[in-house]
Scaffold this motif. Structure first.
Motif, PDB file in Angstrom:
ATOM      1  N   LEU A 175       0.827  -1.209   0.000  1.00  0.00           N
ATOM      2  CA  LEU A 175       0.000   0.000   0.000  1.00  0.00           C
ATOM      3  C   LEU A 175       0.859   1.256   0.000  1.00  0.00           C
ATOM      4  CD1 LEU A 175      -2.851  -0.978   2.446  1.00  0.00           C
ATOM      5  CD2 LEU A 175      -3.017  -0.556  -0.006  1.00  0.00           C
ATOM      6  N   LEU A 200      -2.793 -15.065  -9.705  1.00  0.00           N
ATOM      7  CA  LEU A 200      -3.716 -15.278  -8.588  1.00  0.00           C
ATOM      8  C   LEU A 200      -3.958 -14.012  -7.775  1.00  0.00           C
ATOM      9  CD1 LEU A 200      -2.874 -18.878  -7.324  1.00  0.00           C
ATOM     10  CD2 LEU A 200      -4.676 -18.112  -8.857  1.00  0.00           C
ATOM     11  N   PRO A 201      -2.900 -13.352  -7.301  1.00  0.00           N
ATOM     12  CA  PRO A 201      -3.192 -12.119  -6.545  1.00  0.00           C
ATOM     13  C   PRO A 201      -3.810 -11.023  -7.404  1.00  0.00           C
ATOM     14  CG  PRO A 201      -0.824 -12.428  -6.766  1.00  0.00           C
ATOM     15  CD  PRO A 201      -1.469 -13.682  -7.261  1.00  0.00           C
ATOM     16  N   GLY A 238      -7.560 -11.230  -7.522  1.00  0.00           N
ATOM     17  CA  GLY A 238      -8.274 -10.844  -6.311  1.00  0.00           C
ATOM     18  C   GLY A 238      -8.053  -9.396  -5.913  1.00  0.00           C
ATOM     19  N   TYR A 282      -8.142  -5.519  -5.371  1.00  0.00           N
ATOM     20  CA  TYR A 282      -9.141  -4.457  -5.496  1.00  0.00           C
ATOM     21  C   TYR A 282      -8.594  -3.109  -5.065  1.00  0.00           C
ATOM     22  CZ  TYR A 282      -9.581  -5.288  -0.503  1.00  0.00           C
ATOM     23  OH  TYR A 282      -9.308  -5.450   0.830  1.00  0.00           O
ATOM     24  N   TYR A 283      -7.534  -3.120  -4.259  1.00  0.00           N
ATOM     25  CA  TYR A 283      -7.049  -1.841  -3.757  1.00  0.00           C
ATOM     26  C   TYR A 283      -6.241  -1.088  -4.805  1.00  0.00           C
ATOM     27  CZ  TYR A 283      -4.084  -5.684  -2.270  1.00  0.00           C
ATOM     28  OH  TYR A 283      -3.395  -6.859  -2.232  1.00  0.00           O
ATOM     29  N   GLY A 325     -12.606  -8.106  -7.793  1.00  0.00           N
ATOM     30  CA  GLY A 325     -12.271  -7.919  -6.381  1.00  0.00           C
ATOM     31  C   GLY A 325     -12.985  -6.711  -5.789  1.00  0.00           C
ATOM     32  N   ILE A 347     -16.608  -7.710  -5.191  1.00  0.00           N
ATOM     33  CA  ILE A 347     -16.753  -8.570  -4.012  1.00  0.00           C
ATOM     34  C   ILE A 347     -16.581  -7.744  -2.744  1.00  0.00           C
ATOM     35  CG2 ILE A 347     -15.711 -10.485  -2.733  1.00  0.00           C
ATOM     36  CD1 ILE A 347     -14.984 -11.717  -5.458  1.00  0.00           C
ATOM     37  N   ASP A 348     -15.595  -6.889  -2.745  1.00  0.00           N
ATOM     38  CA  ASP A 348     -15.334  -6.042  -1.590  1.00  0.00           C
ATOM     39  C   ASP A 348     -16.557  -5.197  -1.259  1.00  0.00           C
ATOM     40  OD1 ASP A 348     -13.881  -4.427   0.343  1.00  0.00           O
ATOM     41  OD2 ASP A 348     -13.911  -2.883  -1.205  1.00  0.00           O
ATOM     42  N   ALA A 404     -13.155 -18.319  -7.587  1.00  0.00           N
ATOM     43  CA  ALA A 404     -12.311 -19.448  -7.192  1.00  0.00           C
ATOM     44  C   ALA A 404     -12.426 -20.579  -8.209  1.00  0.00           C
ATOM     45  CB  ALA A 404     -12.716 -19.936  -5.801  1.00  0.00           C
ATOM     46  N   LEU A 405     -13.642 -20.815  -8.713  1.00  0.00           N
ATOM     47  CA  LEU A 405     -13.824 -21.865  -9.717  1.00  0.00           C
ATOM     48  C   LEU A 405     -13.053 -21.539 -10.992  1.00  0.00           C
ATOM     49  CD1 LEU A 405     -17.592 -22.839  -9.488  1.00  0.00           C
ATOM     50  CD2 LEU A 405     -15.608 -24.291  -9.079  1.00  0.00           C
ATOM     51  N   LEU A 451      -9.566 -22.157 -10.443  1.00  0.00           N
ATOM     52  CA  LEU A 451      -9.312 -23.595 -10.378  1.00  0.00           C
ATOM     53  C   LEU A 451      -9.033 -24.147 -11.775  1.00  0.00           C
ATOM     54  CD1 LEU A 451      -9.422 -26.290  -8.724  1.00  0.00           C
ATOM     55  CD2 LEU A 451     -11.766 -26.475  -9.543  1.00  0.00           C
ATOM     56  N   ARG A 490      -9.005  -2.895   4.545  1.00  0.00           N
ATOM     57  CA  ARG A 490      -9.849  -4.057   4.297  1.00  0.00           C
ATOM     58  C   ARG A 490      -9.103  -5.360   4.236  1.00  0.00           C
ATOM     59  NH1 ARG A 490     -11.772  -1.601  -0.968  1.00  0.00           N
ATOM     60  NH2 ARG A 490     -12.330   0.444  -0.242  1.00  0.00           N
ATOM     61  N   LEU A 530      -8.753 -10.895   0.039  1.00  0.00           N
ATOM     62  CA  LEU A 530      -9.802 -11.815  -0.386  1.00  0.00           C
ATOM     63  C   LEU A 530      -9.326 -13.256  -0.330  1.00  0.00           C
ATOM     64  CD1 LEU A 530     -10.684  -9.631  -3.369  1.00  0.00           C
ATOM     65  CD2 LEU A 530     -12.026  -9.913  -1.306  1.00  0.00           C
ATOM     66  N   HIS A 563      -8.704 -16.753  -1.899  1.00  0.00           N
ATOM     67  CA  HIS A 563      -8.481 -17.309  -3.217  1.00  0.00           C
ATOM     68  C   HIS A 563      -8.558 -18.795  -3.114  1.00  0.00           C
ATOM     69  CE1 HIS A 563      -6.970 -13.748  -4.858  1.00  0.00           C
ATOM     70  NE2 HIS A 563      -5.995 -13.675  -4.022  1.00  0.00           N
ATOM     71  N   GLY A 564      -8.549 -19.386  -4.246  1.00  0.00           N
ATOM     72  CA  GLY A 564      -8.014 -20.711  -4.216  1.00  0.00           C
ATOM     73  C   GLY A 564      -8.996 -21.800  -3.951  1.00  0.00           C
ATOM     74  N   ALA A 593      -9.929 -24.488  -4.345  1.00  0.00           N
ATOM     75  CA  ALA A 593     -10.739 -25.019  -5.376  1.00  0.00           C
ATOM     76  C   ALA A 593     -11.324 -26.374  -5.161  1.00  0.00           C
ATOM     77  CB  ALA A 593      -9.870 -25.054  -6.562  1.00  0.00           C
ATOM     78  N   VAL A 625     -14.599 -26.692  -3.619  1.00  0.00           N
ATOM     79  CA  VAL A 625     -15.692 -25.951  -4.209  1.00  0.00           C
ATOM     80  C   VAL A 625     -16.467 -26.777  -5.175  1.00  0.00           C
ATOM     81  CG1 VAL A 625     -16.290 -23.928  -5.393  1.00  0.00           C
ATOM     82  CG2 VAL A 625     -14.074 -24.125  -4.312  1.00  0.00           C
ATOM     83  N   VAL A 626     -15.749 -27.420  -6.074  1.00  0.00           N
ATOM     84  CA  VAL A 626     -16.440 -28.116  -7.129  1.00  0.00           C
ATOM     85  C   VAL A 626     -17.335 -29.157  -6.520  1.00  0.00           C
ATOM     86  CG1 VAL A 626     -16.215 -29.489  -9.149  1.00  0.00           C
ATOM     87  CG2 VAL A 626     -14.485 -27.803  -8.590  1.00  0.00           C
TER      88      VAL A 626
END
Lengths: 304, 441
Positions: free
Chosen positions: A123, A235-236, A239, A241-242, A257, A260-261, A281-282, A285, B17, B20, B22-23, B25, B28-29
């Protein structure tokens, strides 16, 4: 017997960690996503899968299917992350290559120099960029002197000179790249460093040009590193949002993100926020499975 | 799903905040498929969502959680004092501290807290929250327990009452209420008799702008809100309050000013709410509008030139946030005389306060004229509704530049403007849906 138990005990902390902070936490998100909410907008998780309520999930899927707001945001997120990943690779690969093959004794120093800025909180670095890129900031002035802002305007990536913080998608992507590129460089460096020098020498001995040796030997052998690095940065980014919040704050750059936030932090749509988390997440995946399969085949290739 | 979410200036988006998830998985399925197959329920109707009373002779009014009435100026509410939650008796001795306070960050001047500690020989501990939503969830969970709660408002009032989060006030400990506070807020429609709440500060939703960058006489326009739809020249330098109630009510006010009608800024009409969302969406194209609540910094630093603003933030910008060498009169503010948003928030005593006399004493201390004034000018920027604080005098003294005179809320504005108040469960979701659609871009 006893040694077998010792090994199992060694795995225990990891298993506990995963169960508590990953499986249980994720199951809680599921229970919320397939639960309901009370009249104070507080989520009511349904812990028993037999009780699950699919109403909120179906509403989101219907929105996506009909090209609604969540589809817009998902597509924007994928496009931003894809571009940011390509740019990260274009920057990260040469750097990792240089550090692994040409930095010689100074490679430790080169790596340290790369990682050093990242000892500072994410940040704080983003807040620094806000000052650098403000209309009279140092960064803006440098970019103007070099003429980069005119190139960006010509390409349609910037609307006005010095307007880097005016809610530009390009600024968000650049910030994402800046924020996460070291996570790509490090695994890439490791994989390039591991390549057996003799294989490249062999290629050269057999008549390959330096360029040919790179494309036929080094690049294919570094594919696992490229994939690992890409996953680590993607991945990051998915997600995040900031970053868009700080350098843009325009609805035109809001990522999944942010959505969702906004939904989970306050208001009356917390369950929908949990559903979006599950869908994201899906999607990730699917990418992970692809990554695991490609690294396996790349490993097979390397062994063969 | 009634609103916890609320129109409060101190609600922060941003830096604190959580990350989030992640992951995850694998689970989930499996679980997701299982859920869809097994799902015996398919609803987005929340549990126990209030529906109006059914009587064939009366049009049902929307109600809040647990069927509580939604306070409106034409539907004032006296909240009952229940046997299980009585007010404290008169004349009790002051308890020993420490006094615990739950508040937004930086929403009370630390010097004032020290003054209280010294005057009453006690310690004060302050814990902070980032949104009213968070505050109410934590109070309701029982995990936290505070003597004084600061900063919640009428858009949460039903949630506070229905979950019994507040203790009734004994006015014998609060002589400053009657003595100092505007008569308009002595006996408010949302809490007749001030049984659970007393006002802390007031603000007005308006337009803040840099008059050194924007030459249009915004205050002189027939409908000043139109400036946001004419803001193409200021593209990228325009901001909208990041709060669904404040933001969506802005195009509603604009429409009303054009047509001369009186808007209902607490409407639950899906069409009006959707239209407001669509109107806001135009702004993304016109000026690539930013959605933030950092106007007190960005206006002060000229990173934005035109902002939908809470009056307190623009005053705060002028008093505390201007960079060296920038004069406060580069900032201008316009707020509507009528049919706009005017709001106040509360000082309350927590239901389970263990030091209720000390808590009452603190509330009374905050209602003291000098203390309220110092809090306003030393840090807060949000005006306390004190009879003795005279906006004109502040302008004359030069504390507030002339261009910001209208940012000082006057008592009569409470008669002609509207507060953003608690909605029904279903109504709240209409606002949330329109807002998230707008925010998706």
């Amino acid at each position: 017997m006893s040694s077998r138990w010792t090994w199992r005990l060694l795995a225990l902390p990891g298993v506990v960690w995963l169960s508590v902070f990953f499986l249980a936490a994720f199951y809680a998100v599921l229970a919320v996503a397939f639960g309901n909410q009370d009249s104070f907008s507080a989520p009511v998780p349904f812990w028993n899968p037999l009780d699950w309520n699919v109403g909120y999930a179906l509403a989101v899927l219907r929105d996506i299917w009909s090209g609604g707001q969540y589809l817009t945001v998902f597509i924007r997120t994928f496009v931003f992350v894809a571009i940011a990943m390509v740019i990260s690779l274009a920057i990260g690969y040469p750097v990792a290559y240089f550090a692994a093959r040409h930095a010689g004794k100074r490679r430790g120093l080169v790596l340290l120099a790369l990682i050093l800025p990242f000892w500072i909180n994410y940040l704080m670095r983003m807040l620094a960029w806000i000052n650098l890129l403000s209309p009279d900031g140092w960064g803006t002035r440098v970019l103007h002197t070099v003429g980069i802002d005119r190139v960006f305007i010509w390409l349609g990536l910037l609307t006005s000179e010095g307007g880097w913080l005016d809610g530009q998608p390009s600024t968000v992507i650049i910030a994402l790249v800046y924020g996460y590129v070291p996570f790509l460089i490090l695994p890439l460096y490791a994989s390039l460093d591991r390549i057996d020098q003799r294989q490249i020498e062999a290629a050269r001995d057999l008549g390959a040009s330096p360029r040919g040796a790179f494309f036929r030997v080094t690049l294919p052998l570094s594919v696992p590193g490229i994939l690992a690095g890409s996953v680590l940065v993607a991945l990051p980014m998915f997600g995040d949002y900031y970053t868009p919040d700080l350098v843009s704050a325009s609805p035109k750059t809001n990522l999944i993100g942010n959505q969702i936030d906004q939904l989970t932090r306050q208001g009356s749509e917390k369950v929908t926020g949990a559903v979006l988390t599950i869908i994201l997440a899906l999607a990730l995946l699917v990418l992970m499975v692809y990554y695991l399969r490609s690294t396996r085949s790349a490993d097979d290739l390397a062994e063969a | 799903m009634v609103p916890r979410r609320m129109a409060h200036p101190k609600d922060r988006s941003g830096l604190t905040r959580r990350q989030l998830l992640h992951g995850a998985a694998g689970t989930v399925v499996g679980a997701g498929v299982l859920g869809v197959v097994a799902g015996c329920e398919n609803t987005t109707q929340s549990i126990g969502g209030g529906t109006g009373e059914t009587n064939k002779f009366v049009e049902a009014k929307p109600t809040g959680p647990k069927g509580l009435p939604l306070p409106r100026p034409d539907n004032s509410v006296t909240w009952a004092i229940t046997e299980d939650n009585p007010a404290i008796l008169e004349g009790r001795a002051l308890e020993k501290g420490p006094l615990t306070i739950y508040n937004y960050a930086d929403y009370v001047w630390p010097g004032l807290v020290k003054r209280f500690e010294k005057q009453f020989g006690t310690k004060v501990q302050i814990a902070t929250y980032n949104s009213s939503d968070e505050a109410i969830a934590k109070l309701a969970s029982g995990a936290v327990n505070f003597d004084v709660v600061i900063g919640l408002s009428g858009s949460n009032i039903d949630n506070l009452i229905a979950q019994q989060l507040l203790q009734p006030l004994n006015h014998s400990y609060l002589p400053n209420l009657e003595k100092n506070i505007w008569p308009e807020l002595q006996d408010p429609f949302y809490d007749r008799g001030s049984r659970y709440t007393v006002p802390y500060v007031v603000w007005l939703d308006g337009i803040g702008w840099r008059n050194d960058k924007i030459k249009t006489d915004i205050a002189g326009m027939a409908v000043p809100w139109d400036i946001f739809w004419e803001a193409k020249p200021y593209r990228g330098k325009v901001g909208l309050l990041d709060d669904k109630r404040d933001a969506l009510s802005m195009p509603m006010q604009r429409d009303a000013l054009h047509s001369g009608a009186t808007p209902d800024l607490n409407t639950e009409d899906p069409k009006l709410i959707a239209k407001a969302g669509a109107d806001l969406a135009q702004l993304a194209g016109i000026s690539n509008i930013k959605v933030t609540i950092t106007d007190y910094q960005t206006l002060a630093e000229a990173k934005t030139w035109l902002h939908h603003s809470w009056s307190g933030d623009v005053l705060g910008a002028a008093i505390f946030y201007l960079p060296k060498g920038t004069k406060p009169d580069v900032l201008s503010f316009w707020g509507p005389d009528k049919n706009g948003v005017v709001q106040n928030d509360f000082l309350c005593v927590g239901r389970k306060s263990k030091r209720p006399v000390l808590a009452h004493t603190f509330v009374n201390f905050m209602l003291n004229e000098k203390n309220a004034y110092d809090n306003f000018v030393q840090q807060n920027g949000y005006l306390p509704p004190q009879n003795a604080i005279d906006g004109d005098a502040l302008v004359k003294q030069g504390l507030i530049p002339k261009s910001l005179a209208t940012a000082v809320v006057r008592p009569e504005q409470f008669s002609f403007n509207q507060e953003l108040l608690q909605l029904s469960v279903a109504g709240e979701r209409l606002w949330d849906d329109a807002w998230s659609k707008f925010k998706a871009g």
